[in-house]
Design an enzyme around this catalytic site. Sequence first.
Site, PDB file in Angstrom:
ATOM      1  N   SER A  98     147.976 -37.068   9.760  1.00  0.00           N
ATOM      2  CA  SER A  98     148.491 -37.032   8.386  1.00  0.00           C
ATOM      3  C   SER A  98     147.613 -36.227   7.440  1.00  0.00           C
ATOM      4  CB  SER A  98     148.661 -38.457   7.852  1.00  0.00           C
ATOM      5  OG  SER A  98     147.412 -39.103   7.730  1.00  0.00           O
ATOM      6  N   LYS A 152     144.108 -41.047   2.542  1.00  0.00           N
ATOM      7  CA  LYS A 152     145.046 -40.121   1.899  1.00  0.00           C
ATOM      8  C   LYS A 152     144.361 -39.461   0.700  1.00  0.00           C
ATOM      9  CE  LYS A 152     148.728 -40.843   4.455  1.00  0.00           C
ATOM     10  NZ  LYS A 152     147.990 -41.469   5.572  1.00  0.00           N
TER      11      LYS A 152
END
Length: 235
Positions: free
Chosen positions: A90, A139
Site C-alpha cells: 500500500s 499510511k
Amino acid sequence: MPTLLRPRPILNLRNAIRHLSLHSRLRRPPGSKPSTPPIPKPHHPPSILQRLRADARITFSILFFFASWYPAWSFFVNNVFCIMSVTGPSMSPSLNTDYNSSLVSDRVWVRMWRAGEGLERGMVVVYRSPTDPERFVVKRIIALEGDTVVTKPPHPLTQEDVPYGHVWVEGDQPDGKKTMDSNWVGPVSKSLIVGRVEGVVWPWRKAGRIPWEDWTGNDRVMVGKGTVEKIELFH
C-alpha cells in the site's frame, strides 16, 4: 705447628639429616616453634546440592537484572521509539518498493512520543485500524481537519470534509484496491495515531530519513474548504 680441627665427615644420609636438624635448631630463636609445611587439604568435588545452589544464584541474578530493566524498556518501546515492519504494497513506491517482486518488507523506525500532536500533510504515520484495534496501519496524511477531500472508490460520497480531531490518510499506492485507507474507513481519529515513521533502517540501501516535507500534495484535497465543528465536553 698448630693442629687444625676439621669437621667429621658425614658418612651417610641419616647423619646428614641429623646434622641439618641440629643446625636449624641452633639457629632458631629461643621460644619459637619449629615450622612445619602446610598440609594440603584434599579436594572434594561440589555436591549436587552445592551445584544447585550456585545455579539458583546465577538464575536469580539474571532474572533480577531483566526484571529491574523491563519497565524502562517497555515504556521506551511503547511511548518513545520502536522499530516496525511494513507489510503489503500500500505504501509503494515510498516503502516496500520491491514488494511485488521479492516480498521484502521494509523496517522503519517510529517516533511514538506525542505522535498525535503537530501533524502535517505528507507525514507518514502509524495508527490503530478503526475496524481492528489490534492491527497497526501505515499510511500518509493527505488532509487535516477542515480540509475537503475528493474521495475515491469505494467511498460512498464524492467528497467529504475532515472533521475536528481527525485526519485523512491514504497509501502511496495508485491502485486504490491495494490500500485500505480513508477511502474505505473514512477519516481517522488522531487518538488512534500511535507513531510517526521517521526513517528506514532496512534494507541498508534505503536506510535513512523519510523526507515527508518533499511531498507535493494532492490535487484532490481542498485545503481549509471544509466545515469543522469542534466538540467540547462539559463535566
